[in-house]
Design a protein around this motif. Structure first.
Motif, mmCIF file in Angstrom:
data_model
loop_
_atom_site.group_PDB
_atom_site.id
_atom_site.type_symbol
_atom_site.label_atom_id
_atom_site.label_comp_id
_atom_site.label_asym_id
_atom_site.label_seq_id
_atom_site.Cartn_x
_atom_site.Cartn_y
_atom_site.Cartn_z
ATOM 1 N N GLN A 1 0.868 -1.186 0.000
ATOM 2 C CA GLN A 1 0.000 0.000 0.000
ATOM 3 C C GLN A 1 0.897 1.226 0.000
ATOM 4 O O GLN A 1 1.914 1.241 0.683
ATOM 5 C CB GLN A 1 -0.889 -0.020 1.244
ATOM 6 C CG GLN A 1 -1.868 1.124 1.304
ATOM 7 C CD GLN A 1 -2.787 0.966 2.507
ATOM 8 O OE1 GLN A 1 -3.315 -0.093 2.765
ATOM 9 N NE2 GLN A 1 -2.950 2.038 3.239
ATOM 10 N N TYR A 2 0.552 2.199 -0.799
ATOM 11 C CA TYR A 2 1.372 3.407 -0.875
ATOM 12 C C TYR A 2 0.495 4.625 -0.637
ATOM 13 O O TYR A 2 -0.698 4.625 -0.919
ATOM 14 C CB TYR A 2 2.092 3.504 -2.223
ATOM 15 C CG TYR A 2 1.176 3.551 -3.423
ATOM 16 C CD1 TYR A 2 0.762 4.766 -3.953
ATOM 17 C CD2 TYR A 2 0.730 2.377 -4.020
ATOM 18 C CE1 TYR A 2 -0.081 4.808 -5.044
ATOM 19 C CE2 TYR A 2 -0.099 2.412 -5.113
ATOM 20 C CZ TYR A 2 -0.509 3.628 -5.634
ATOM 21 O OH TYR A 2 -1.337 3.665 -6.715
ATOM 22 N N GLU B 1 6.231 3.977 -6.923
ATOM 23 C CA GLU B 1 7.335 3.198 -7.487
ATOM 24 C C GLU B 1 8.079 2.425 -6.405
ATOM 25 O O GLU B 1 8.489 1.283 -6.625
ATOM 26 C CB GLU B 1 8.294 4.110 -8.258
ATOM 27 C CG GLU B 1 7.673 4.751 -9.493
ATOM 28 C CD GLU B 1 7.115 3.730 -10.469
ATOM 29 O OE1 GLU B 1 7.770 2.684 -10.678
ATOM 30 O OE2 GLU B 1 6.029 3.970 -11.024
ATOM 31 N N ALA B 2 8.262 3.037 -5.243
ATOM 32 C CA ALA B 2 8.936 2.346 -4.137
ATOM 33 C C ALA B 2 8.105 1.148 -3.662
ATOM 34 O O ALA B 2 8.649 0.091 -3.338
ATOM 35 C CB ALA B 2 9.189 3.313 -2.983
ATOM 36 N N ARG C 1 10.474 -7.277 -4.833
ATOM 37 C CA ARG C 1 11.535 -7.975 -4.099
ATOM 38 C C ARG C 1 10.955 -9.122 -3.272
ATOM 39 O O ARG C 1 11.491 -10.235 -3.279
ATOM 40 C CB ARG C 1 12.291 -7.000 -3.190
ATOM 41 C CG ARG C 1 13.345 -6.184 -3.895
ATOM 42 C CD ARG C 1 14.286 -5.488 -2.909
ATOM 43 N NE ARG C 1 13.587 -4.660 -1.927
ATOM 44 C CZ ARG C 1 13.274 -3.378 -2.117
ATOM 45 N NH1 ARG C 1 13.618 -2.779 -3.233
ATOM 46 N NH2 ARG C 1 12.654 -2.701 -1.171
ATOM 47 N N LEU C 2 9.864 -8.856 -2.564
ATOM 48 C CA LEU C 2 9.246 -9.918 -1.750
ATOM 49 C C LEU C 2 8.702 -11.038 -2.640
ATOM 50 O O LEU C 2 8.843 -12.224 -2.317
ATOM 51 C CB LEU C 2 8.121 -9.353 -0.883
ATOM 52 C CG LEU C 2 8.536 -8.512 0.322
ATOM 53 C CD1 LEU C 2 7.315 -8.093 1.125
ATOM 54 C CD2 LEU C 2 9.506 -9.261 1.220
ATOM 55 N N GLY D 1 -3.412 4.001 -0.550
ATOM 56 C CA GLY D 1 -4.073 4.105 0.745
ATOM 57 C C GLY D 1 -3.630 5.345 1.494
ATOM 58 O O GLY D 1 -2.968 6.226 0.947
ATOM 59 N N GLN D 2 -3.999 5.414 2.747
ATOM 60 C CA GLN D 2 -3.657 6.546 3.593
ATOM 61 C C GLN D 2 -2.154 6.622 3.851
ATOM 62 O O GLN D 2 -1.571 7.692 3.870
ATOM 63 C CB GLN D 2 -4.395 6.442 4.938
ATOM 64 C CG GLN D 2 -5.896 6.538 4.814
ATOM 65 C CD GLN D 2 -6.335 7.971 4.630
ATOM 66 O OE1 GLN D 2 -5.602 8.904 4.897
ATOM 67 N NE2 GLN D 2 -7.562 8.158 4.167
ATOM 68 N N GLU D 3 -1.534 5.459 4.088
ATOM 69 C CA GLU D 3 -0.108 5.422 4.399
ATOM 70 C C GLU D 3 0.519 4.198 3.745
ATOM 71 O O GLU D 3 -0.184 3.280 3.323
ATOM 72 C CB GLU D 3 0.114 5.387 5.909
ATOM 73 C CG GLU D 3 -0.579 4.227 6.587
ATOM 74 C CD GLU D 3 -0.520 4.321 8.092
ATOM 75 O OE1 GLU D 3 -0.228 3.286 8.706
ATOM 76 O OE2 GLU D 3 -0.751 5.399 8.638
ATOM 77 N N SER D 4 1.814 4.176 3.684
ATOM 78 C CA SER D 4 2.523 3.056 3.063
ATOM 79 C C SER D 4 2.564 1.869 4.013
ATOM 80 O O SER D 4 2.699 2.023 5.226
ATOM 81 C CB SER D 4 3.944 3.470 2.696
ATOM 82 O OG SER D 4 3.915 4.477 1.714
#
Length: 140
Positions: free
Chosen positions: A86-87, A93-94, A101-102, A120-123
């Protein structure tokens, strides 16, 4: 009393049961929701199914990698690793790169992988181990 009389109610009952079966079958044939998806595609009313998590992994600098964590879990051919990323407003991109990677670590460990990325609200980033992959049969 005629010998055919005791059997007449059974014949009427069999006819009514056959009529009920045919009416039910014709109703199901016309029902759009009852038709299976073609070639494994999802129908408009069908959503992907996710099984409840059996184990949850959150990456930590001091903790094990996903591959190390998966090696400690009991392996089952039906198991699937779902990576949830969630970003926030920025960081798309991160989030993709971290999820990739996971996912690569899980694939290298021999697991089926699914990736879900949403804004979302937060990463946030975590992986879920669940036993929701279809059982493949060798039967023809």
């Amino acid at each position: 009393m005629s010998p055919a009389a005791p059997q007449s109610w059974q014949l009427v009952l069999a006819d009514l049961a056959l009529i009920l079966f045919l009416v039910t079958l014709s109703g199901l044939a016309n029902d759009e929701d009852a038709k299976p998806a073609v070639d494994g595609e999802l129908s408009s009313s069908q959503e992907p199914q996710f099984a409840p998590s059996q184990a949850l992994f959150r990456p930590s600098a001091a903790g094990p990698t996903l591959r190390e964590w998966l090696s400690d879990q009991p392996f089952d051919t039906r198991s699937t690793v779902t990576v949830y990323a969630q970003y926030g407003r920025e960081g798309r991109e991160a989030a993709w790169e971290a999820a990739r990677r996971l996912a690569n670590q899980a694939e290298e460990a021999g697991y089926a992988v699914r990736v879900v990325i949403a804004r979302g609200q937060e990463s946030d980033l975590h992986a879920s181990l669940a036993y929701d992959a279809p059982i493949l049969s060798n039967k023809p």
